[in-house]
Scaffold this active site. Structure first.
Site: not given
Ligand code: ASP
Length: 374
Positions: A59, A73, A106, A139-140, A212, A331
């Protein structure tokens, strides 16, 4: 004339052209006195650290069709040059050079890109004139890439992963400030030897514990219960915590001779579970299975039969938990069943460690030692 949104968008898209592949962009700061470019190799004179930015998409490199579009997006559009140009003053923080390793959302990250990225990070950090690496990333799966690098980068120089939750075209996009902080963090002596770091939203997290926690909020990366390593404030890193687990220069894992990673699948448990997904993983050729169990890594009775059969075929079974916090207790039964337990690694982090562990051994007790130490 005021630039219209369409104009800004077409300019950023133009800058993004040619962003695919593996390109190198050198960024030169112009000094007003002599109007000459200061390149990375000339940097000793200006006392700034030399930071390499490796871009992979996400992103932070994403564009929408309006400045209010914050979902739906396209991620991974802009090239590394556009990301750097969006942060005026970055050349006062460090001598920057950029390189495009990938340009993807990602959620489409692959083992092949991981291996290429890890080898490139090691190659960059081996150079005496590179002081740190910043990786721009979606971020994924950022937490998984960060933990993978934490285990295979062999340097104590700072490595910082950064992303954003809003695309570059959004009002109050968080990418530029996040990138500024990431470069400042990678340039700081305090970041040395702390393992791979993640910095978004003015916070510093360690690769092992970060996850995340919110699908869309900017305040999403946390190390639940264990806490942030620190904060970024005024372009300075403030550290409070660090990991006691093995990483980077103290890691036994290496990507040097690796061309691929063994297949490891995650099977998620729920009420009224079955064994079909365990059997499917075995049939698909998985060398390891992470079971995201209920509670303290509990396994549904029929699923357990499937996991025991998989283990007998030589597939390494790791009991993790879907809960998200706490240690999965080991365990006596686990030793009888030859099951490994994931300590407090979440299932996606446990998968990363198991893939690397399987490049060394498929002995469950040796792999348990690795889960206890990393
Ligand atoms: N779908 C995006 C990615 O992981 C989300 C992001 O970057 O926030 O590339």
């Amino acid at each position: 004339m005021k630039p219209t949104f369409k104009k800004i968008l077409s300019t950023t898209l133009l800058m993004a052209l040619g962003a695919s592949g593996f390109q190198t962009a050198s960024f030169a700061a112009t000094t007003p006195a002599n109007n000459k470019a200061v390149t990375l190799s000339q940097s000793a004179a200006n006392h700034l650290k030399n930071i390499k930015i490796l871009a992979t998409g996400g992103t932070i490199a994403g564009t929408g069709t309006s400045n209010t579009q914050t979902t739906g997006y396209t991620a991974g559009v802009l090239g590394v040059d556009a990301l750097i140009k969006a942060v005026p003053g970055l050349d006062k923080v460090a001598n920057i050079s950029g390189e495009q390793v990938a340009n993807i959302d990602s959620s489409a990250m692959t083992n092949e890109i991981w291996l290429k990225l890890a080898k490139e990070v090691n190659a960059q950090l081996a150079k005496p004139d590179v002081d740190g690496v910043v990786i721009t990333h979606g971020t994924d799966t950022l937490e998984e890439t960060a933990y993978f690098l934490n285990l295979v980068v062999h340097s104590d120089k700072p490595v910082v992963l950064v992303g954003s939750m809003r695309p570059a075209t959004a009002t109050s996009a968080d990418g530029p400030m996040n990138l500024y902080n990431a470069v400042a963090l990678a340039s700081s002596n305090a970041a040395k030897g702390k393992g791979v770091l993640v910095s978004l939203n003015d916070q510093i997290n360690g690769a092992r514990d970060v996850t995340k926690t919110n699908t869309t909020n900017m305040d999403t990366f946390k190390s639940p219960e264990l806490g942030y390593m620190g904060y970024m404030l005024g372009g300075k890193a403030h550290f409070y915590n660090q990991s006691t687990k093995r990483h980077t220069t103290n890691s036994e894992f290496s990507v040097d001779d690796l061309k691929s990673l063994p297949r490891v699948d995650i099977v998620y448990s729920h009420e009224n579970d079955g064994r079909e997904f365990v059997d499917a993983a075995a049939k698909a050729g998985a060398k390891g299975i992470i079971h995201a169990g209920t509670g303290d890594g509990s396994v549904y009775p029929v699923t357990k039969e499937g996991l025991l059969d998989a283990q007998k075929k030589g597939i390494v079974v790791v009991r993790s938990s879907r809960v998200g916090n706490g240690i999965v207790s080991h365990e006596a039964d686990d030793d009888v069943n030859h099951f490994v337990t994931s300590d407090n690694l979440n299932p996606q982090k446990a998968r990363v460690l198991l893939m690397l562990a399987l490049t060394k051994t498929n002995d469950p007790s040796e792999i348990q030692r690795m889960f206890d130490e990393y």
